[in-house]
Motif scaffolding. Structure first.
Motif, PDB file in Angstrom:
ATOM      1  N   LEU A  17       0.875  -1.166   0.000  1.00 49.55           N
ATOM      2  CA  LEU A  17       0.000   0.000   0.000  1.00 49.55           C
ATOM      3  C   LEU A  17       0.913   1.217   0.000  1.00 49.55           C
ATOM      4  CD1 LEU A  17      -2.865   1.298   0.357  1.00 49.55           C
ATOM      5  CD2 LEU A  17      -2.420   1.256   2.825  1.00 49.55           C
ATOM      6  N   ARG A 135      -7.053  -2.718   1.153  1.00 53.36           N
ATOM      7  CA  ARG A 135      -5.585  -2.707   1.290  1.00 53.36           C
ATOM      8  C   ARG A 135      -5.172  -2.128   2.643  1.00 53.36           C
ATOM      9  NH1 ARG A 135      -1.460  -4.073  -3.083  1.00 53.36           N
ATOM     10  NH2 ARG A 135      -2.781  -5.577  -4.122  1.00 53.36           N
ATOM     11  N   PHE A 218      -0.179  -2.953  -6.834  1.00 57.71           N
ATOM     12  CA  PHE A 218      -1.134  -1.963  -6.310  1.00 57.71           C
ATOM     13  C   PHE A 218      -1.762  -1.158  -7.452  1.00 57.71           C
ATOM     14  CE2 PHE A 218      -2.028   2.440  -5.123  1.00 57.71           C
ATOM     15  CZ  PHE A 218      -2.939   2.263  -4.088  1.00 57.71           C
TER      16      PHE A 218
END
Length: 417
Positions: A17, A135, A218
């Motif tokens: 993240l 996340r 991501f």
């Protein structure tokens, strides 16, 4: 450094993240950087901000109390609602309580702030927002485990095998990081203490490649979630059928995705922005039933200062058409467009077609952001490839289709609903 104050928390340098500042820099370029954001907030609130160079230092290191107070004054002027500020502080408290570096707290604050803006209304209930919240929760759960593990035996040296196994399980469960790369983590020699040793340097490179794949994971997952949000938008506006085949087959941005294999870096022709112009040319040619040339496309570009062709011709050494074509040619070779010119160009190109304008504008923003991500990842991988060429096979820049393959059924289900 005595009596100096940190105004930004150091981010966790793991990209499962990314810190929200990383996202803003990728999404918005320089205007999304911490210094530019503080300047923008100050201008909007009518207060004075520290000099840009001072803000750049403040992003990286502690600053004097007077500088910290000036920055705090900008924040307070931008968000005068004291109760709202207190709610943000309460929301990030569980993260601060970890007393560990984390990136989730930056997203808690950013999403709370976005909720007060136009962005918040677009994000609310979206798949992108759900992905970000997921996340955040996953990072928090992993850090809770880290906190528990370190506090359980605070004075003992921790067994690296336990940490490696837990990290590998986490990556396999929550990401599409290459399984072979995940296995390589176990081969890192955690006993070496010499930062110049071959073992140390190789272990460091493996972790940097893992971080590369985590960052790609991501952003590519985020793009897939965005594609489903676009599909929902089109369904709501009765325009889904026109775009259905592409959205199911490739997702919203699959047609501008870099196609290079892991063994090769994307060529300049493979950049999302350059591919975007090719996609638009193809679509406009199909709509018009004939070849829609780049020179014709360039005719939709504004002239400097948005002046008339007559004004331009009276003071220039080239025709308006040649000037516009030259500018488009530079864009197609990789020059980043002036955002104002680019937005005007898109609006004119899609005049009278609101849904097409929305899609073209959004895809253009993605193309620009994607290019920034590729630039940064290529730089990060270049030094690794030089010293450890065997790790080049883990270059994930060209892996977007792998991610979209996991989302195709969801896109098809939206079309069937």
């Amino acid at each position: 450094m005595k009596n100096r104050i940190r105004v930004t928390l150091p981010p966790l340098d793991v990209f499962f993240l990314p810190h929200v500042s990383d996202f803003l820099r990728i999404a918005l370029g320089d205007s999304g950087s911490f210094p530019r954001l503080v300047k923008t907030m100050a201008n909007a609130a009518g207060v004075e901000a520290p000099h840009l160079n001072t803000l750049k230092k403040a992003e990286q290191q502690p600053v004097t109390p007077s500088t910290a107070m000036k920055i705090k004054r900008v924040w307070r002027a931008s968000i005068p609602d004291k109760q709202f500020l207190e709610s943000i502080e309460a929301a990030v408290e569980p993260w601060n309580g970890l007393q560990l570096k984390n990136n989730g707290s930056s997203w808690v604050a950013a999403l709370a702030g976005a909720d007060k803006s136009k962005i918040g209304s677009a994000l609310k209930g979206s798949r992108v927002a759900s992905f970000l919240e997921q996340r955040m929760a996953q990072e928090k759960a992993f850090l809770d485990w880290v906190k528990q593990e370190t506090s359980r035996q605070p004075n003992k040296q921790h067994n690296p095998v336990v940490w490696i196994r837990r990290g590998q399980e986490f990556l396999r469960e929550h990401t599409l990081v290459d399984p072979e790369l995940i296995s390589l983590i176990a081969e890192i020699d955690h006993t070496t203490r010499n930062p110049e040793s071959v073992e140390w340097l190789r272990g460091k490179c493996i972790l940097r490649v893992v971080n590369h794949q985590l960052r790609v994971d991501f952003y590519y997952t985020l793009l897939c979630e965005l594609a489903l949000d676009v599909a929902d938008y089109l369904v709501a506006h009765g325009a889904y059928e026109t775009h259905k085949q592409q959205l199911v087959d490739q997702g919203f941005v699959g047609d501008i995705a870099p196609l290079a294999s892991a063994q090769e870096a994307p060529s300049e022709r493979d950049r999302p922005l350059i591919r975007l112009f090719e996609v638009w040319k193809h679509q406009l040619s199909a709509l018009n039933g004939c070849d829609f040339s780049y020179r014709r496309m360039a005719s939709y570009l504004p002239l400097p200062g948005d002046c008339s062709e007559e004004e331009f011709a009276s003071r220039a050494f080239e025709t308006p058409a040649d000037h516009k074509y030259g500018k488009l040619k530079r864009w197609r070779k990789g020059t980043i467009p002036d955002l104002s010119d680019f937005e005007t160009f898109i609006a004119r190109l899609c005049a009278g077609h609101d849904s097409d304008h929305y899609l073209a504008w959004m895809k253009a923003q993605v193309a620009l952001a994607w290019g920034r991500l590729i630039d940064e990842e290529e730089d990060a991988l270049a030094s690794i490839a030089t010293t450890h060429p065997d790790l080049q096979c883990f270059n994930a820049i060209g892996s977007y289709s792998t991610y979209w393959n996991c989302y195709q059924k969801q896109a098809a289900d939206i079309s069937a609903a």
